[in-house]
Design an enzyme around this catalytic site. Structure first.
Site, short mmCIF file in Angstrom:
data_model
loop_
_atom_site.label_atom_id
_atom_site.label_comp_id
_atom_site.label_asym_id
_atom_site.label_seq_id
_atom_site.Cartn_x
_atom_site.Cartn_y
_atom_site.Cartn_z
CE LYS A 162 8.15 -7.00 -5.61
NZ LYS A 162 6.87 -7.49 -5.02
N GLY A 200 2.55 -4.52 2.73
CA GLY A 200 1.66 -4.52 1.58
C GLY A 200 2.18 -3.79 0.37
CB THR A 201 5.43 -2.22 -0.54
OG1 THR A 201 6.20 -3.31 -0.02
CG2 THR A 201 5.47 -1.08 0.46
N GLY A 202 4.36 -4.82 -1.92
CA GLY A 202 4.37 -5.71 -3.08
C GLY A 202 2.97 -6.01 -3.58
CB CYS A 203 -0.20 -6.78 -1.80
SG CYS A 203 0.38 -8.14 -0.77
#
Length: 385
Positions: A162, A200-203
């Site tokens: 990412k 929380g973008t990765g989650c």
């Protein structure tokens, strides 16, 4: 059947990341979220105040309980809590062959707080052996100590790197595939969204990928759809908190169709003669205007996420209904096998939608399409929408 997604991750008391973001994401994408909580955190948008790891035995007991009764179609792993838990979970995953596993190697919160010590990071090796895809950001990839291709070769899993922590006006995410039928590298490039609501973008991304795999999308398509979900959730964020705020998973409405063959009605266009008069009418009616291309076109949002357009173009002599498809090309190919005749086969339009055109038996114009982010959030969206 409702896709069943088991989430193995920590709790975020602020609701922006972790289990809370995962549950919201899976729910909005039509899945059933089950959880094995690995840690309890006291945190908000400003940072992490405290972390309490759940004993490994309790994490495994949660996994056993839900799998035994409800079953599971995909697994997402986030914050793991401890090295002992990482090893115990890896062993448990060995009892679930064939289940897709998305591993987000969480090491730090958006605020910078450490969520994994060196021993836990070392234990990630066992989890990567069980994973279908690993989703590190750039700092996490550096901490893992190898190039993506090396991780693919060592662990026989795909690696999605990412690029959100990079610099520049664009974000580039790259999938390094472990599937010989896929290209070895696939890039996705999109304009960077300037916002502080990135908690929380990765989650969210990893849970959305797991939900796609649970519904039997292939990995590149699951990533494509998950990225769209994240971007729309970022655009909808309302700026809660004083730090890295939460996204708005709950506001991603009618933007992604997770079905292969069931088109979703989310857009209608009607003819207009006086664009300004029609604009005023629909604004007073309570619709939110998001696009203005005077004197020929305007688009509005309605409560619930559907869009509605007015057009003075001569081709719009009657209302046109738009059904968004999960996979437009697959849907059109299937319908053609059933004898449907199309006036236009799937085509990329200049306004960012991919469309196919046909008519019903009464002669009404019907459009099948895919738009994703471009339906409600095109680059020309009105600033005051």
């Amino acid at each position: 059947m409702t896709p069943r997604v088991l989430i193995i991750a920590g709790s975020d008391s602020g609701g922006g990341a972790g289990i809370q973001a995962d549950i919201k994401t899976v729910t909005m994408l039509g899945g059933h979220a089950m959880t094995a909580i690995t840690a309890i955190t006291a945190q908000n948008t400003m940072g992490v105040d405290a972390v309490h790891a759940v004993p490994a035995e309790m994490v495994v007991a949660q996994i056993d309980a839900v799998v035994r009764d409800l079953g599971v179609d995909a697994i997402k792993i986030g914050m793991i809590g401890s090295a002992r838990t990482a090893l115990a979970v890896a062993e448990k995953l060995g009892e679930l062959p064939g289940i897709p596993v998305v591993f987000d190697p969480v090491m730090a919160a958006s605020s910078g707080a450490t969520l994994a010590d060196d021993a836990t990071i070392a234990a990630f090796e066992r989890l990567m052996d069980r994973a279908t895809v690993v989703t590190p950001n750039l700092p996490e990839l550096e901490a893992l100590g190898r190039d993506p291709q090396e991780l693919v070769a060592e662990h026989r899993c795909a690696v999605l790197v990412k690029g959100g922590h990079g610099t520049g006006p664009e974000v580039i995410d790259t999938l390094y595939s472990s599937n010989p039928d896929d290209p070895p590298e696939i890039d996705w490039t999109d304009p960077r969204i300037e916002t502080d609501s990135t908690h929380g973008t990765g989650c969210t991304l990893s849970s959305a990928i797991a939900c796609g795999l649970a519904q039997e999308w292939d990995l590149p398509e699951a990533v494509t759809r998950a990225r769209r979900f994240v971007r729309i959730a970022m655009r909808e964020a309302t700026g809660l908190g004083r730090g890295h705020g939460p996204m708005a998973q709950q506001a991603v409405r009618l933007d992604l169709n997770m079905s292969f063959f069931e088109p979703m009605l989310n857009q209608v266009t009607v003819p207009a003669e006086d664009l300004a008069a029609s604009e005023r009418f629909y604004r007073l009616l309570g619709l939110r205007q998001v696009v203005r291309a005077a004197p020929r076109y305007a688009r509005f949002e309605t409560e619930g996420g559907a869009t509605f357009s007015i057009a003075t173009d001569p081709e719009y002599t009657a209302p046109v209904v738009y059904f968004e498809c999960g996979d437009l090309d697959v849907t059109v190919a299937y319908l053609q096998q059933q004898g449907f005749k199309f006036e236009q086969e799937p085509k990329d339009e200049t306004w960012g939608w991919r469309e196919a055109r046909l008519r019903d038996p009464a002669g009404n114009a019907v459009r099948l399409y895919q738009a994703g982010e471009m339906r409600r959030f095109p680059p020309w969206r009105l600033d005051d929408a």
